[in-house]
Design an enzyme around this catalytic site. Structure first.
Site, short mmCIF file in Angstrom:
data_model
loop_
_atom_site.label_atom_id
_atom_site.label_comp_id
_atom_site.label_asym_id
_atom_site.label_seq_id
_atom_site.Cartn_x
_atom_site.Cartn_y
_atom_site.Cartn_z
N GLU A 41 0.82 -1.21 0.00
CA GLU A 41 0.00 0.00 0.00
C GLU A 41 0.85 1.26 0.00
O GLU A 41 0.52 2.24 -0.66
CB GLU A 41 -0.97 -0.01 1.18
CG GLU A 41 -2.12 -0.98 1.01
CD GLU A 41 -2.94 -0.70 -0.24
OE1 GLU A 41 -3.08 0.49 -0.62
OE2 GLU A 41 -3.43 -1.65 -0.85
N CYS A 197 -12.31 0.20 -16.03
CA CYS A 197 -12.85 1.57 -15.97
C CYS A 197 -11.69 2.55 -15.81
O CYS A 197 -11.61 3.31 -14.85
CB CYS A 197 -13.83 1.68 -14.80
SG CYS A 197 -14.86 3.17 -14.85
N CYS A 204 -15.86 -0.27 -21.73
CA CYS A 204 -17.23 -0.50 -21.27
C CYS A 204 -17.77 -1.85 -21.73
O CYS A 204 -18.62 -2.44 -21.07
CB CYS A 204 -18.14 0.64 -21.73
SG CYS A 204 -17.69 2.25 -21.05
N CYS A 207 -17.03 -4.35 -19.06
CA CYS A 207 -17.42 -3.99 -17.69
C CYS A 207 -18.62 -4.82 -17.24
O CYS A 207 -19.64 -4.90 -17.96
CB CYS A 207 -17.76 -2.51 -17.62
SG CYS A 207 -18.29 -1.98 -15.97
N CYS A 213 -24.41 1.45 -15.39
CA CYS A 213 -23.53 2.61 -15.25
C CYS A 213 -24.26 3.90 -15.65
O CYS A 213 -24.66 4.07 -16.81
CB CYS A 213 -22.28 2.43 -16.10
SG CYS A 213 -21.17 3.85 -16.08
#
Length: 311
Positions: A41, A197, A204, A207, A213
């Site tokens: 992280e 995305c 798309c 997706c 969406c």
């Protein structure tokens, strides 16, 4: 703006897509443990996965536990950080390792409040570690997630430049009630933003929630907010700082200023960059115009906001 679609309608398809398409990354494997998740992280903030992978592997091989890193001088963390960029993250990670060793017996704490109390850790990293390492229920908002939520739930192409209270409320509204599902949702929505995305070329057709969406259903309206400026590097103080640090990382001992003076022609910018490195605790000045990576306790500033997409 709040979500206009049932929040549960997004969970199953996005998580199912993640189960089928998630990348096999070392910090997602069980053997990574909470420390491996925390290291990832820190490294992934503002840095893409392909650049992080080799440094991450070397870091964990050298410092498999927080106490191993805490036993070293902070300058060694800066040296091992290499050319990942934003090297203050190395000092923050070293400071967190010291605190984990001193306060928690060398184990990354489980509780969100304890994570947040570690030096150099902000809301994002505390939530990410609690969620990804311990399977807890937290809203984890990096730029990839924010972009997914902006498009699917609010119908705009890009989120604001800085995280807003409205975005945090939306993230909490979209969070599954079940802890395990919430943790998978956090990872899945982040991966969806990284792989599908994306900022410039959203796919798309691939997706799993394109039919829900709001942005796509509205005809993909163009961004109307402030211009989105890419980060420049060439000729900036950041570039000069990087060149100065590169010399110090390669050196066995202290480096005379005369050597550092050769890395950049413009003396005012060079001096400003060096002063900034000293002020940030990344470089330690010594008598006789000598400099080295820090050997003493590091200055640990606040967490850098993970605004750049994680690749």
């Amino acid at each position: 703006m709040t979500a206009t679609i049932p929040t549960t309608a997004l969970h199953s398809p996005v998580i199912a897509w993640f189960e089928a398409h998630a990348r096999d990354l070392p910090w997602r494997r069980p053997e990574a443990g909470p420390w491996g998740v925390m290291v990832s992280e820190f490294m992934l903030q503002q840095t893409p996965v392909n650049r992080v992978l080799p440094v991450y592997e070397q870091w964990l091989a050298r410092w498999p536990r927080p106490a191993d890193l805490a036993a070293e001088a902070p300058g060694e963390a800066v040296r091992a950080w290499g050319r990942l960029g934003y090297p203050r993250r190395a000092l923050r990670l070293h400071g967190a390792a010291v605190a984990i060793t001193e306060r928690h017996g060398g184990d990354v704490p489980r509780e969100h409040a304890q994570l947040l109390a570690l030096p150099g850790i902000g809301e994002y990293t505390a939530a990410a570690v609690a969620s990804f390492a311990y399977g807890q229920r937290h809203a984890v908002l990096d730029t990839n997630v924010r972009r997914v939520f902006a498009r699917t739930a609010t119908g705009v192409e890009y989120p604001p430049n800085a995280t807003t209270a409205a975005e945090r409320r939306l993230a909490r509204a979209l969070l599954p009630e079940d802890e395990d599902t919430a943790a998978r949702w956090a990872a899945a929505s982040m991966e969806l933003g990284a792989l599908v995305c994306t900022a410039k070329s959203p796919d798309c057709g691939s997706c799993p929630v394109s039919g829900l969406c709001a942005w796509r259903l509205a005809g993909k309206p163009a961004h109307e907010g402030p211009p989105r400026r890419g980060q420049t590097y060439a000729g900036t103080d950041r570039q000069v700082r990087g060149k100065l640090l590169a010399v110090l990382r390669e050196a066995v001992g202290a480096v005379p200023q005369s050597v550092l003076d050769t890395v950049w022609e413009e003396p005012v910018q060079r001096a400003r960059a060096l002063d900034g490195l000293v002020s940030d605790g990344l470089v330690e000045p010594l008598p006789g115009l000598m400099y080295r990576l820090p050997a003493g306790p590091a200055k640990v500033g606040p967490e850098a906001a993970p605004e750049a997409p994680r690749g």
